[in-house]
Design a protein around this motif. Structure first.
Motif, PDB file in Angstrom:
ATOM      1  N   UNK A 126       0.936  -1.173  -0.060  1.00  0.00           N
ATOM      2  CA  UNK A 126      -0.171   0.056   0.024  1.00  0.00           C
ATOM      3  C   UNK A 126       0.771   1.373   0.066  1.00  0.00           C
ATOM      4  N   UNK A 127       1.968   1.157   0.546  1.00  0.00           N
ATOM      5  CA  UNK A 127       2.911   2.352   0.593  1.00  0.00           C
ATOM      6  C   UNK A 127       3.528   2.574  -0.711  1.00  0.00           C
ATOM      7  N   UNK A 128       3.439   1.723  -1.646  1.00  0.00           N
ATOM      8  CA  UNK A 128       4.382   1.880  -3.046  1.00  0.00           C
ATOM      9  C   UNK A 128       3.348   1.712  -4.229  1.00  0.00           C
ATOM     10  N   UNK A 129       2.483   2.702  -4.284  1.00  0.00           N
ATOM     11  CA  UNK A 129       1.528   2.485  -5.499  1.00  0.00           C
ATOM     12  C   UNK A 129       2.287   2.806  -6.754  1.00  0.00           C
ATOM     13  N   UNK A 130       1.823   2.180  -7.678  1.00  0.00           N
ATOM     14  CA  UNK A 130       2.636   2.581  -9.329  1.00  0.00           C
ATOM     15  C   UNK A 130       2.172   4.063  -9.774  1.00  0.00           C
ATOM     16  N   UNK A 131       2.908   4.747 -10.330  1.00  0.00           N
ATOM     17  CA  UNK A 131       2.756   5.844 -11.152  1.00  0.00           C
ATOM     18  C   UNK A 131       2.865   5.617 -12.618  1.00  0.00           C
ATOM     19  N   UNK A 132       1.899   6.479 -13.224  1.00  0.00           N
ATOM     20  CA  UNK A 132       2.040   6.164 -14.778  1.00  0.00           C
ATOM     21  C   UNK A 132       1.661   7.495 -15.518  1.00  0.00           C
ATOM     22  N   UNK A 133       2.133   7.771 -16.699  1.00  0.00           N
ATOM     23  CA  UNK A 133       1.814   8.679 -17.536  1.00  0.00           C
ATOM     24  C   UNK A 133       0.649   8.160 -18.528  1.00  0.00           C
ATOM     25  N   UNK A 134      -0.303   8.925 -18.619  1.00  0.00           N
ATOM     26  CA  UNK A 134      -1.659   8.544 -19.372  1.00  0.00           C
ATOM     27  C   UNK A 134      -2.103   9.609 -20.294  1.00  0.00           C
ATOM     28  N   UNK A 135      -2.276   9.278 -21.675  1.00  0.00           N
ATOM     29  CA  UNK A 135      -2.839  10.088 -22.723  1.00  0.00           C
ATOM     30  C   UNK A 135      -4.180   9.669 -22.699  1.00  0.00           C
ATOM     31  N   UNK A 136      -5.085  10.935 -22.555  1.00  0.00           N
ATOM     32  CA  UNK A 136      -6.611  10.442 -22.599  1.00  0.00           C
ATOM     33  C   UNK A 136      -7.051  10.478 -24.036  1.00  0.00           C
ATOM     34  N   UNK A 137      -6.290  10.942 -25.031  1.00  0.00           N
ATOM     35  CA  UNK A 137      -6.634  11.331 -26.423  1.00  0.00           C
ATOM     36  C   UNK A 137      -6.253   9.668 -26.953  1.00  0.00           C
ATOM     37  N   UNK A 138      -5.144   9.315 -26.799  1.00  0.00           N
ATOM     38  CA  UNK A 138      -4.783   7.976 -27.407  1.00  0.00           C
ATOM     39  C   UNK A 138      -5.306   6.771 -26.495  1.00  0.00           C
TER      40      UNK A 138
END
Length: 127
Positions: free
Chosen positions: A99-111
């Motif tokens: 719980x102390x290490x959630x993944x981060x991500x970049x997300x493109x709403x268009x694609x």
């Protein structure tokens, strides 16, 4: 479906390598033809990448899509595909139980494409 594994190619490669080990063929005899067959597999996989994507999509949700993430910062980066803004997102809960290490991500709403970021290091927005 889409078949990524090639058991016949592996079997043939192992058989050819055994012939080299038994001194019935040389490395030079087998490397060229085997590499050509592997190149053909790569060419087909590259050409039919959309089929692989579709097959995977039947079993897995795309990264960053759905209600399991929260936006940490909108307009964090620029999408390499469409040059539109990408948001920095984070999982609400870590599915792996940390719980102390959630993944981060970049997300493109268009694609509708998401890219998981490395756990280490510092992420800085595009300026």
């Amino acid at each position: 479906g889409y078949q990524l594994n090639k058991p016949d190619l592996r079997r043939e490669t192992e058989r050819e390598c055994n012939l080299v080990a038994n001194r019935q063929k040389t490395k030079d005899d087998i490397v060229g033809p085997i590499l050509n067959k592997m190149k053909d597999c790569y060419t087909v996989a590259t050409r039919d990448a959309r089929k692989l994507d579709e097959a995977m999509a039947r079993h897995f949700q795309r990264v960053g899509v759905g209600n399991d993430t929260i936006v940490l910062q909108a307009n964090f980066s620029e999408c390499g595909n469409c040059q539109r803004a990408m948001a920095l997102k984070q999982e609400r809960q870590n599915p792996r139980g940390r719980a102390n290490d959630p993944r981060k991500m970049l997300f493109c709403n268009t694609c509708q494409e998401g890219y998981i970021m490395p756990h280490r290091g510092r992420l800085c927005p595009k300026t």
